[in-house]
Write an enzyme that holds these catalytic residues in place. Structure first.
Site, PDB file in Angstrom:
ATOM      1  N   VAL A 121       0.932  -1.177  -0.148  1.00  0.00           N
ATOM      2  CA  VAL A 121       0.202  -0.268   0.015  1.00  0.00           C
ATOM      3  C   VAL A 121       0.848   1.169   0.140  1.00  0.00           C
ATOM      4  O   VAL A 121       2.250   1.199   0.132  1.00  0.00           O
ATOM      5  CB  VAL A 121      -1.074  -0.164   1.179  1.00  0.00           C
ATOM      6  CG1 VAL A 121      -1.793  -1.441   1.225  1.00  0.00           C
ATOM      7  CG2 VAL A 121      -0.150   0.185   2.564  1.00  0.00           C
ATOM      8  N   SER A 141      12.087  -2.926  -6.613  1.00  0.00           N
ATOM      9  CA  SER A 141      12.475  -2.158  -7.729  1.00  0.00           C
ATOM     10  C   SER A 141      11.911  -2.736  -9.090  1.00  0.00           C
ATOM     11  O   SER A 141      12.248  -3.999  -9.058  1.00  0.00           O
ATOM     12  CB  SER A 141      13.745  -1.402  -7.959  1.00  0.00           C
ATOM     13  OG  SER A 141      13.961  -0.871  -9.024  1.00  0.00           O
ATOM     14  N   LYS A 158      17.393   0.426  -1.039  1.00  0.00           N
ATOM     15  CA  LYS A 158      16.377   0.794  -2.043  1.00  0.00           C
ATOM     16  C   LYS A 158      16.138   2.349  -2.229  1.00  0.00           C
ATOM     17  O   LYS A 158      16.270   2.694  -3.261  1.00  0.00           O
ATOM     18  CB  LYS A 158      14.891   0.377  -1.623  1.00  0.00           C
ATOM     19  CG  LYS A 158      13.866   0.603  -2.409  1.00  0.00           C
ATOM     20  CD  LYS A 158      14.100   0.224  -4.199  1.00  0.00           C
ATOM     21  CE  LYS A 158      12.707   0.426  -5.025  1.00  0.00           C
ATOM     22  NZ  LYS A 158      12.021   1.509  -4.895  1.00  0.00           N
ATOM     23  N   HIS A 197      19.303   3.051  -4.092  1.00  0.00           N
ATOM     24  CA  HIS A 197      19.203   2.680  -5.374  1.00  0.00           C
ATOM     25  C   HIS A 197      18.248   3.744  -6.201  1.00  0.00           C
ATOM     26  O   HIS A 197      18.853   4.238  -7.501  1.00  0.00           O
ATOM     27  CB  HIS A 197      18.479   1.295  -5.295  1.00  0.00           C
ATOM     28  CG  HIS A 197      17.557   0.954  -6.774  1.00  0.00           C
ATOM     29  ND1 HIS A 197      16.575   1.575  -7.031  1.00  0.00           N
ATOM     30  CD2 HIS A 197      18.093   0.019  -7.914  1.00  0.00           C
ATOM     31  CE1 HIS A 197      16.150   1.046  -8.104  1.00  0.00           C
ATOM     32  NE2 HIS A 197      17.025   0.195  -8.718  1.00  0.00           N
ATOM     33  N   ASN A 198      17.340   4.279  -5.279  1.00  0.00           N
ATOM     34  CA  ASN A 198      16.521   5.239  -6.332  1.00  0.00           C
ATOM     35  C   ASN A 198      17.343   6.421  -6.540  1.00  0.00           C
ATOM     36  O   ASN A 198      17.134   7.122  -7.443  1.00  0.00           O
ATOM     37  CB  ASN A 198      15.168   5.667  -5.330  1.00  0.00           C
ATOM     38  CG  ASN A 198      14.333   4.367  -5.551  1.00  0.00           C
ATOM     39  OD1 ASN A 198      14.306   3.356  -5.867  1.00  0.00           O
ATOM     40  ND2 ASN A 198      12.887   4.937  -5.497  1.00  0.00           N
ATOM     41  N   GLU A 217      19.303   6.083  -9.306  1.00  0.00           N
ATOM     42  CA  GLU A 217      18.513   6.325 -10.448  1.00  0.00           C
ATOM     43  C   GLU A 217      18.369   7.752 -10.927  1.00  0.00           C
ATOM     44  O   GLU A 217      18.388   8.044 -12.026  1.00  0.00           O
ATOM     45  CB  GLU A 217      17.033   5.651 -10.043  1.00  0.00           C
ATOM     46  CG  GLU A 217      16.030   5.534 -11.268  1.00  0.00           C
ATOM     47  CD  GLU A 217      14.790   4.885 -10.409  1.00  0.00           C
ATOM     48  OE1 GLU A 217      14.769   3.568  -9.699  1.00  0.00           O
ATOM     49  OE2 GLU A 217      13.717   5.324 -10.840  1.00  0.00           O
TER      50      GLU A 217
HETATM   51  P1  NBP Z   1      -0.253   3.281  -4.336  1.00  0.00           P
HETATM   52  O1  NBP Z   1       0.838   3.777  -3.639  1.00  0.00           O
HETATM   53  O2  NBP Z   1      -1.030   4.142  -5.347  1.00  0.00           O
HETATM   54  O3  NBP Z   1      -1.292   2.713  -3.160  1.00  0.00           O
HETATM   55  C1  NBP Z   1      -2.489   2.375  -3.541  1.00  0.00           C
HETATM   56  C2  NBP Z   1      -3.290   1.127  -2.478  1.00  0.00           C
HETATM   57  O4  NBP Z   1      -2.882   1.636  -0.929  1.00  0.00           O
HETATM   58  C3  NBP Z   1      -4.535   0.791  -2.709  1.00  0.00           C
HETATM   59  O5  NBP Z   1      -4.427  -0.899  -2.595  1.00  0.00           O
HETATM   60  C4  NBP Z   1      -5.161   1.341  -1.564  1.00  0.00           C
HETATM   61  O6  NBP Z   1      -6.349   0.805  -1.106  1.00  0.00           O
HETATM   62  C5  NBP Z   1      -4.124   1.141  -0.500  1.00  0.00           C
HETATM   63  N1  NBP Z   1      -4.385   2.065   0.779  1.00  0.00           N
HETATM   64  C6  NBP Z   1      -4.275   3.310   0.672  1.00  0.00           C
HETATM   65 BR1  NBP Z   1      -3.921   4.582  -0.614  1.00  0.00          BR
HETATM   66  N2  NBP Z   1      -4.570   3.977   2.010  1.00  0.00           N
HETATM   67  C7  NBP Z   1      -4.824   2.834   2.548  1.00  0.00           C
HETATM   68  C8  NBP Z   1      -5.233   2.663   3.964  1.00  0.00           C
HETATM   69  N3  NBP Z   1      -5.349   3.730   4.900  1.00  0.00           N
HETATM   70  N4  NBP Z   1      -5.417   1.375   4.591  1.00  0.00           N
HETATM   71  C9  NBP Z   1      -5.441   0.317   3.545  1.00  0.00           C
HETATM   72  N5  NBP Z   1      -5.012   0.329   2.289  1.00  0.00           N
HETATM   73  C10 NBP Z   1      -4.604   1.535   1.974  1.00  0.00           C
HETATM   74  O7  NBP Z   1       0.030   1.933  -5.201  1.00  0.00           O
HETATM   75  P2  NBP Z   1       1.283   1.165  -6.012  1.00  0.00           P
HETATM   76  O8  NBP Z   1       1.481   2.383  -6.891  1.00  0.00           O
HETATM   77  O9  NBP Z   1       0.700  -0.134  -6.470  1.00  0.00           O
HETATM   78  O10 NBP Z   1       2.473   1.208  -5.000  1.00  0.00           O
HETATM   79  C11 NBP Z   1       2.434   0.428  -3.878  1.00  0.00           C
HETATM   80  C12 NBP Z   1       3.607   0.724  -3.126  1.00  0.00           C
HETATM   81  O11 NBP Z   1       4.789   0.031  -3.741  1.00  0.00           O
HETATM   82  C13 NBP Z   1       3.964   2.136  -2.518  1.00  0.00           C
HETATM   83  O12 NBP Z   1       4.732   2.081  -1.362  1.00  0.00           O
HETATM   84  C14 NBP Z   1       5.007   2.450  -3.762  1.00  0.00           C
HETATM   85  O13 NBP Z   1       5.558   3.575  -3.153  1.00  0.00           O
HETATM   86  C15 NBP Z   1       5.804   1.257  -3.978  1.00  0.00           C
HETATM   87  N6  NBP Z   1       6.220   1.066  -5.324  1.00  0.00           N
HETATM   88  C16 NBP Z   1       5.678   1.526  -6.405  1.00  0.00           C
HETATM   89  C17 NBP Z   1       6.508   1.445  -7.467  1.00  0.00           C
HETATM   90  C18 NBP Z   1       5.721   1.838  -8.632  1.00  0.00           C
HETATM   91  O14 NBP Z   1       6.250   1.694  -9.778  1.00  0.00           O
HETATM   92  N7  NBP Z   1       4.426   2.288  -8.853  1.00  0.00           N
HETATM   93  C19 NBP Z   1       7.583   0.843  -7.616  1.00  0.00           C
HETATM   94  C20 NBP Z   1       8.293   0.318  -6.488  1.00  0.00           C
HETATM   95  C21 NBP Z   1       7.650   0.564  -5.253  1.00  0.00           C
HETATM   96  P3  NBP Z   1      -7.788   1.377  -1.978  1.00  0.00           P
HETATM   97  O15 NBP Z   1      -7.667   0.402  -3.203  1.00  0.00           O
HETATM   98  O16 NBP Z   1      -8.807   0.749  -1.089  1.00  0.00           O
HETATM   99  O17 NBP Z   1      -7.630   2.448  -2.175  1.00  0.00           O
END
Ligand code: NBP
Length: 475
Positions: free
Chosen positions: A74, A128, A182, A185-186, A189
């Site tokens: 999340v 990543s 990590k 790493h970023n 990047e």
């Molecule tokens: P997001 O960072 O956009 O988070 C969305 C998710 O968090 C949804 O499942 C949402 O549930 C849930 N959520 C939130 Br917002 N508030 C919540 C709460 N209070 N309680 C429970 N669930 C909650 O998703 P993402 O882009 O898939 O990234 C996920 C993680 O991975 C993040 O920490 C991000 O930094 C990391 N990350 C992302 C990438 C990338 O390329 N995007 C790469 C590497 C790491 P809902 O559906 O009910 O709103």
């Protein structure tokens, strides 16, 4: 049957990782705060493997075999704390909670310690590779108790990217170590992208090359020492033509770079640790300057002074830029690895730098052929004082240094900003200097603040009586 792993948080990253686990034959319990994402995943991809749909946290936890393993994907920050609390109350001693989000490592240290008191294992795992990596094999940097890695490691390794048969996942060290590496790493990047941007800008502004030709240059570079994911996709982005205007897409994109925070965190940590991570800092500041749109607009008329003419030999200068990019990249990585060594020493993590070079070779955004060389360098000498002193990199940078100077000098005299190229060269020159003006700094500090100094010719701490007879006393 019970699930071997549960994934909660089924946005882009979580749903792709859940599918990745399922593709590898694991039974995956699915959970999301709102059920719509869970149902969408099952509807679109339910046949790809064995998923267990759950609505409540109690159901989710009950669906898992013991010791339970739950991956949280999340939004980093308060959402992660809320999810951890809900899960922890429903889980039992010996169970494992993995945070795969981009958590700040100090949060991970805090969470690990609080959960350890409740008998739960907490693994802060840097992941990543973005969306595509999550689905087909990311680079995974798990930190946390070594014991939990025994049961969790093989699963994480199976879904990670592989290079030459080796997984891009290994246990990094205790508590916050995985999220710390990590973060760096970023940061690296950021530096990589800034350096690529400066190389592109020089070809455009100093050599007046058309964008399509610059794309070809990057494509060619990608088959040499600079072979990397970011150089590869630079060629892709520069080749893209905007359907609406017929212009290169890069010319219709607003030139204000965004940031989500991990670069800034890296620089803050570098400042706290006292490590000169200048390449990453320049990259973060360059994004900030690009986004100061109003200020930039009002400053456009500022006098440039007399500018030098462009280099006449395009091919030679392109080659110089290639070498400057490579040398600056070595500096950025050398600094990043220094920061990791300092963080590791500060927190007692015992991070093996060669392991990082190994797991960053595939899956992640900074994957590059170059990382094989870093891995070799640390295999040869795990106590390497700087990457710049590894025989391979030393030679590569020494071979590049004339080109590097020409590029920085040309950019400066033509009024083209190359903050990362220039500061990396300054770092290199400072590092190799026998004497630095820090001696004067010490003198000044002693003058106005009696901060004392040490002498080159005898041990001890000294102070000059600046406002007295200017004789020297032992402090
Ligand atoms: P997001 O960072 O956009 O988070 C969305 C998710 O968090 C949804 O499942 C949402 O549930 C849930 N959520 C939130 Br917002 N508030 C919540 C709460 N209070 N309680 C429970 N669930 C909650 O998703 P993402 O882009 O898939 O990234 C996920 C993680 O991975 C993040 O920490 C991000 O930094 C990391 N990350 C992302 C990438 C990338 O390329 N995007 C790469 C590497 C790491 P809902 O559906 O009910 O709103």
């Amino acid at each position: 049957t019970k699930a071997q792993i549960g994934v909660t948080g089924l946005a882009v990253m979580g749903s792709n990782i859940a599918r990745n686990f399922a593709h590898k034959g694991y039974t995956v319990a699915l959970h999301n705060r709102s059920i719509a994402k869970t149902d969408a995943l099952i509807e679109q991809h339910g046949t790809e493997g064995t998923f267990i749909r759950t609505e409540t946290v109690a159901e989710f936890v009950a669906a898992l075999e013991r010791p339970r393993r739950v991956l949280i994907m999340v939004k980093a920050g308060a959402a992660t704390d809320a999810v951890i609390e809900e899960l922890a109350s429903a889980m039992e001693p010996g169970d494992i909670i993995i945070d795969g989000g981009n958590a700040l490592y100090t949060d991970t240290i805090r969470r690990e310690s609080a959960l350890a008191e409740r008998g739960l294992h907490f693994v802060g795992a840097g992941i990543s590779g973005g969306e595509e990596g999550a689905l087909n094999g990311p680079s995974i940097m798990p930190g946390g108790p070594a014991e939990s890695y025994k049961s969790l490691g093989p699963m994480l390794e199976s879904i990670s990217a592989h290079v030459d048969g080796e997984p891009c996942c290994t246990h990094i060290g205790p508590d916050g170590s995985g999220h710390f590496v990590k973060m760096v790493h970023n940061g690296i990047e950021y530096a990589d992208m800034q350096l690529i941007g400066e190389a592109y800008d020089l070809m455009r502004k100093a050599l007046d090359l058309p964008v399509a030709e610059i794309a070809d240059v990057f494509r060619e570079w990608n088959s040499g020492d600079l072979d990397s994911y970011l150089v590869e996709i630079t060629a892709e982005v520069l080749s893209q033509v905007d359907a609406e205007t017929g212009k290169p897409l890069v010319d219709v994109i607003v030139d204000a770079a965004g940031q989500k925070g991990t670069g800034r965190w890296t620089v803050k940590s570098a400042l706290d640790l006292g490590i000169p991570t200048t390449g990453i800092a320049e990259a973060v500041f360059a994004r900030a300057l690009s986004s100061a749109t109003d200020q930039r607009k009002q400053a456009q008329g500022l006098e440039s002074g007399t500018l030098a003419a462009a280099p006449t030999d395009t091919k030679t200068f392109v080659d110089d830029i290639n070498k400057a990019l490579y040398a600056s990249k070595v500096v950025a990585y050398a600094q990043g690895f220094d920061q990791i060594a300092a963080g590791s020493a500060e927190y007692g993590w015992d991070v093996a730098p060669g392991d990082l070079a190994t797991i960053w070779r595939g899956g992640c955004i900074i994957r590059a052929k170059f990382l094989n060389r870093i891995r070799d360098a640390y295999a040869e000498n795990p106590e390497l004082p700087s990457l710049l002193l590894a025989p391979y990199f030393r030679k590569a940078v020494e071979d590049a240094v004339d080109s590097w100077r020409r590029v920085v000098a040309t950019a400066t005299t033509m009024g083209i900003p190359v903050p990362a190229f220039a500061s990396s060269l300054a770092y290199y020159d400072a590092l190799r200097s026998e004497r630095l003006p820090a001696a004067l700094t010490q003198g000044l500090r002693d003058f106005f603040g009696a901060h004392t100094y040490q002498r080159v010719d005898k041990p001890g701490t000294f102070h000059t009586l600046w406002s007295g007879d200017r004789s020297e006393v032992t402090a």
